[in-house]
Design an enzyme around this catalytic site. Structure first.
Site, mmCIF file in Angstrom:
data_model
loop_
_atom_site.group_PDB
_atom_site.id
_atom_site.type_symbol
_atom_site.label_atom_id
_atom_site.label_comp_id
_atom_site.label_asym_id
_atom_site.label_seq_id
_atom_site.Cartn_x
_atom_site.Cartn_y
_atom_site.Cartn_z
ATOM 1 N N LYS A 76 0.852 -1.195 0.000
ATOM 2 C CA LYS A 76 0.000 0.000 0.000
ATOM 3 C C LYS A 76 0.886 1.242 0.000
ATOM 4 C CE LYS A 76 -3.714 1.956 2.917
ATOM 5 N NZ LYS A 76 -4.517 1.714 4.140
ATOM 6 N N SER A 151 -9.401 1.621 3.358
ATOM 7 C CA SER A 151 -8.601 2.387 2.439
ATOM 8 C C SER A 151 -7.592 1.551 1.656
ATOM 9 C CB SER A 151 -7.843 3.491 3.189
ATOM 10 O OG SER A 151 -6.979 2.927 4.150
ATOM 11 N N SER A 175 -9.336 -0.733 7.532
ATOM 12 C CA SER A 175 -8.824 -0.578 6.168
ATOM 13 C C SER A 175 -8.153 -1.795 5.563
ATOM 14 C CB SER A 175 -7.841 0.582 6.103
ATOM 15 O OG SER A 175 -8.550 1.754 5.912
HETATM 16 N N1 GLN Z 1 -12.699 3.741 6.744
HETATM 17 C C1 GLN Z 1 -12.009 4.167 7.931
HETATM 18 C C2 GLN Z 1 -11.647 5.615 7.835
HETATM 19 O O1 GLN Z 1 -11.916 6.202 6.825
HETATM 20 C C3 GLN Z 1 -10.828 3.306 8.172
HETATM 21 C C4 GLN Z 1 -9.610 3.753 7.518
HETATM 22 C C5 GLN Z 1 -8.424 2.947 7.910
HETATM 23 O O2 GLN Z 1 -8.536 1.919 8.563
HETATM 24 N N2 GLN Z 1 -7.269 3.453 7.531
HETATM 25 O O3 GLN Z 1 -11.122 6.181 8.748
#
Ligand code: GLN
Length: 472
Positions: A76, A151, A175
């Site tokens: 990532k 994400s 994420s």
């Molecule tokens: N969807 C969550 C957010 O937008 C989780 C993001 C993550 O785990 N980096 O904060």
């Protein structure tokens, strides 16, 4: 080429010389090329991966290959890899290149993993659909009109589309697990502190963990085991004994699996997913495990608490991107103040700006006690209550998300609706506990569904070994 779900199967063929790492790398490179429309990889390290494959093939000949020989990995775009570009899928880092390699990644490289490229994600890991990337959304390999989740959307989609064998993502509120669920693969978020965060771009430091995305629970266990451990570069990494996750012997014959009535009855939960979850529970009961109904009235506080605390931490963490030190610098600024304002206004995306503003607000004088301070107290209550549950049960089970992958564009104009797709995943991060997402079934829409098990702190061994017994 065969479709391999487990590294062990790849290695069997490598040792038998019916396959080479060079074959593997060429195979994945060709697939990456063929799937460009999914917008998964931001950069592919073609020559470097080929070179490394030759080296690993030689090591195999000599009998000196590491535990991850044959593993072709994607990372990532928030994980530092020395000498390679790093951008958090944002404009603000410009042409920035990592000056060092993240500890977690270094441990995989030391075992001969081959990195094939870095993957698209939501900008600074903020998002649930991968639509917040400065480089455009990633498309779901099961249906290109749908999101991958976020994400770590590129990382999950890459594994699902077989563009690399495994990926490294990061999980602050789901994420790794939510995109794994949306793409029908496995995602693990280890206990907070289990894996070093050194070299992971910080979003919310008291929540963030690096985690693997794989095609099998066995490989998630293997990568977690290798990445785990104390790191002098990360003061929050844990000295707790690692144990074995790969060949962990289950401690019990039958387990107590808790579930929250509030989750199963949640109005946002898709009816088919509810049915599949109930059928899963029934299968476990038949195997002799005990399903324990729990009640968690704090459930509705989970998403608000998560968003108050993570935006507060993000507003502080992202203050370093000031137009002076990294990447993008606004042209034509007349003075320092204007340089800061213009660089940040021009190069951060909408969602990141929204969160910096929200986080600055909840931390500001006059509001701190009402928002940040109060959310900290709620987080403590969530942690205390969760610990009590684990005195009673071994695991807590839930769906990964309330629905399957939604259509591109469906939720972009409604941040609250988007935030609610994290409702089942943020608990593990608020409480700092390990959680594993793996495939549950297929939805009538054709999309995969996922299930999640959360365990007590540092019980990754039990979590992986039990989950392996209930793949059905
Ligand atoms: N969807 C969550 C957010 O937008 C989780 C993001 C993550 O785990 N980096 O904060």
């Amino acid at each position: 080429m065969k479709e391999y779900d487990k590294l062990a199967d790849i290695q069997r063929d490598l040792w038998a010389r019916s396959l080479s790492c060079s074959d593997l790398v060429d195979f994945y490179l060709a697939r990456i090329e063929d799937h460009k429309d999914l917008n998964i990889f931001l950069e592919v390290y073609t020559e470097e991966a080929r070179q490394k494959a030759l080296e690993v093939d030689q090591k195999i000949e000599k009998g000196t290959a590491g535990r991850l020989a044959g593993l072709v990995l994607g990372i990532k775009d928030v994980i530092c890899y020395k000498g390679h570009r790093l951008g958090a899928s944002s404009q603000i880092l410009g042409e920035f290149q990592s000056l060092f390699t993240a500890t977690a990644l270094q441990k995989l490289l030391d075992e001969d993993a081959i990195v094939i490229g870095h993957q698209n994600c939501d900008e600074f890991a903020m998002g649930s659909s991968n639509e917040n990337s400065a480089f455009g959304p990633v498309r779901n390999p099961h249906d290109p009109n749908r999101v991958t989740g976020g994400s770590s959307g590129g990382s999950a989609a890459a594994v699902a589309a077989n563009l690399c064998h495994a990926s490294l993502g990061s999980d602050t509120g789901g994420s790794v697990r939510q995109p794994a669920g949306f793409c029908g693969v496995v995602g693990a978020k280890p206990t907070y502190g289990r894996i070093s965060r050194y070299g992971l771009i910080a979003y919310a430091s008291s929540f963030d963990q690096i985690g693997p995305i794989t095609r099998s629970i066995e490989d998630a266990a293997l990568l977690t085991e290798i990445m785990a451990g104390l790191d002098p570069h990360d003061q929050t990494s844990s000295s707790e004994k690692i144990g074995t996750y790969v060949d962990h012997t289950p401690q019990k014959d039958t387990y107590k699996i808790g579930y929250f009535e509030e989750v199963i009855q949640h109005p946002s939960l898709d009816a088919e997913i509810r049915e599949q979850i109930e059928a899963w529970m029934e299968r476990r009961r038949k195997e002799g495990h005990e399903l324990v109904k729990l009640s968690f009235p704090l459930m509705s506080h989970m998403v608000p608490t998560y968003y108050v605390l993570t935006t507060a931490e993000a507003s502080s963490n992202l203050s370093r991107y000031d137009g002076v030190r990294y990447g993008y610098r606004a042209p034509k600024a007349e003075n320092l103040e204007e340089l800061y304002v213009r660089s940040r206004s021009e190069a951060f995306g909408t969602e990141v700006k929204r969160r910096i503003m929200l986080g600055s607000f909840v931390l500001s004088a006059g509001y701190y006690d009402a928002y940040y301070g109060r959310a900290q107290k709620v987080r403590r209550k969530i942690q205390d209550q969760t610990h009590k549950f684990f005195a009673e049960v071994d695991f807590i089970m839930s769906p990964v998300s309330p629905g399957v992958a939604f259509n591109l564009g469906e939720k972009v104009d409604d941040p609250i609706e988007m935030y609610l797709s994290d409702i089942f995943t943020v608990h593990a991060n608020l409480a700092g506990l390990p959680a594993l997402a793996f495939p549950l079934g297929k939805h009538s829409s054709g999309m995969p569904t996922g299930i999640q098990l959360m365990a007590n702190a540092f019980e990754e061994g039990e979590l992986f070994s039990f989950s392996l017994t209930c793949k059905d």
